[in-house]
Design a protein around this motif. Structure first.
Motif, short mmCIF file in Angstrom:
data_model
loop_
_atom_site.label_atom_id
_atom_site.label_comp_id
_atom_site.label_asym_id
_atom_site.label_seq_id
_atom_site.Cartn_x
_atom_site.Cartn_y
_atom_site.Cartn_z
N ILE A 193 0.85 -1.19 0.00
CA ILE A 193 0.00 0.00 0.00
C ILE A 193 0.88 1.25 0.00
CG2 ILE A 193 -1.72 1.29 1.34
CD1 ILE A 193 -2.59 -1.49 2.46
N ARG A 207 -10.79 2.71 -1.12
CA ARG A 207 -10.05 1.65 -1.79
C ARG A 207 -8.87 2.29 -2.50
NH1 ARG A 207 -15.57 1.33 -3.53
NH2 ARG A 207 -16.62 -0.53 -2.80
N ALA A 213 -10.47 -3.10 -6.88
CA ALA A 213 -11.07 -3.61 -5.65
C ALA A 213 -12.53 -4.01 -5.88
CB ALA A 213 -10.98 -2.57 -4.54
N GLY A 222 -14.07 -3.32 4.99
CA GLY A 222 -13.39 -4.33 5.82
C GLY A 222 -12.43 -3.75 6.85
P1 ADP Z 1 -11.93 -3.99 0.40
O1 ADP Z 1 -13.26 -4.60 0.63
O2 ADP Z 1 -11.87 -3.12 -0.82
O3 ADP Z 1 -10.80 -4.96 0.50
P2 ADP Z 1 -10.88 -2.89 2.87
O4 ADP Z 1 -11.41 -1.84 3.78
O5 ADP Z 1 -10.70 -4.25 3.46
O6 ADP Z 1 -11.82 -2.93 1.61
O7 ADP Z 1 -9.51 -2.38 2.29
C1 ADP Z 1 -9.43 -1.08 1.74
C2 ADP Z 1 -8.39 -1.03 0.64
O8 ADP Z 1 -7.09 -1.22 1.21
C3 ADP Z 1 -8.53 -2.13 -0.39
O9 ADP Z 1 -9.41 -1.77 -1.41
C4 ADP Z 1 -7.11 -2.29 -0.90
O10 ADP Z 1 -6.86 -1.30 -1.88
C5 ADP Z 1 -6.27 -1.95 0.32
N1 ADP Z 1 -5.78 -3.17 1.03
C6 ADP Z 1 -6.34 -3.76 2.10
N2 ADP Z 1 -5.61 -4.80 2.53
C7 ADP Z 1 -4.54 -4.89 1.70
C8 ADP Z 1 -3.40 -5.75 1.62
N3 ADP Z 1 -3.21 -6.76 2.48
N4 ADP Z 1 -2.50 -5.50 0.63
C9 ADP Z 1 -2.68 -4.47 -0.25
N5 ADP Z 1 -3.72 -3.63 -0.22
C10 ADP Z 1 -4.65 -3.82 0.73
#
Ligand code: ADP
Length: 268
Positions: A193, A207, A213, A222
């Protein structure tokens, strides 16, 4: 009170928007704004799958005597319905977490048990990408909390780790206990990230790459849920990441104190 509150009802969704006019930006106003943005986001996020469900149902109707089309439309219909159910359930979880009564059902939760449950839960998804789930050494650590919520938080992190990782990689879950602080760390070797997004990923509906995503079924809720679960348990969540080299999300929670040290009645 300098500002004027203009309340507009949108009857179809039963949603209510509050428009704040004026420049008196107190904390209460800021919160109201956050709430308004959230509602606007919710309706925006729900509109797409609801619209798709409607269109697919129509398409299904008119394709009644073409079995191949029917099958295709039906599959897409069920995918959209599933997505709708996921968004709705996450919105409900989030609003419960924000209502403050989240810890009504607190009990002693074994962190090691949570981790093992989460591994079992994600085995199939990991296998599908040939991702190895690696668990660290067993730690006897107890948290006072809601097992279902803690489980949801950990599951969200593990699901993301798998989701944003390449095939044939590893996802690790490790638990440490230092000075009364339990750390549950989920590490992946995925896309990582960018620094500019590191705080924002915990925001609702945020996102890093919206199109990607959404295509992978992400709701953007999440991590916001993870953050609120941690905070409701007196903890927090931290993120370390290097784009291209992976990420580590760490949930930090206070260790449950001995029953003898807890005032009577507090353990249920
Ligand atoms: P989503 O349902 O889109 O996964 P989250 O709130 O869980 O929503 O995560 C927000 C955003 O953070 C994701 O859309 C993704 O871009 C980034 N993200 C989350 N976890 C990871 C990870 N382990 N590695 C890379 N990017 C991540």
């Amino acid at each position: 009170e300098q500002s004027l509150h203009l309340i507009v009802r949108v009857s179809r969704l039963g949603a209510r928007y509050v428009l704040l006019l004026g420049d008196d930006r107190t904390e209460a106003h800021r919160l109201e704004e956050v709430r308004r943005d959230f509602l606007a986001n919710v309706s925006h996020e729900l509109k797409t799958p609801i619209g798709a469900v409607g269109l697919l149902a129509e398409a299904l109707e008119s394709a009644a005597d073409e079995p191949d089309s029917v099958r295709r439309f039906a599959a897409r219909l069920s995918a959209e319905a599933e997505r709708l159910a996921k968004i709705t359930s996450e919105i409900i979880q989030l609003s419960r977490l924000q209502s403050g009564d989240a810890l009504e059902k607190a009990e002693l939760v074994d962190v090691d048990h949570l981790v093992r449950q989460s591994i079992d839960h994600h085995r199939v998804a990991a296998d599908a990408k040939d991702i190895e789930l690696v668990v660290g050494k067993r730690r006897h650590a107890l948290v006072l909390g809601d097992p279902a919520m803690l489980s949801t938080a950990l599951n969200n992190l593990v699901a993301n780790a798998i989701q944003y990782s390449p095939e044939h990689s590893r996802v690790g879950i490790g638990v440490t206990l230092t000075d009364g602080v339990i750390e549950i760390a989920v590490t992946d070797q995925g896309v990582g990230i960018p620094a500019a997004d590191r705080d924002r990923v915990f925001e609702r509906f945020y996102r890093v790459d919206t199109a990607r995503a959404r295509n992978t079924g992400g709701t953007g809720l999440g991590l916001s849920i993870v953050k609120h679960v941690a905070q409701n348990h007196g903890g927090d969540v931290r993120l370390w990441s290097q784009p291209g080299n992976g990420s580590t999300f760490t949930i930090r929670l206070p260790e449950a104190v001995e029953a003898s040290a807890v005032p009577t009645g507090a353990t249920g």
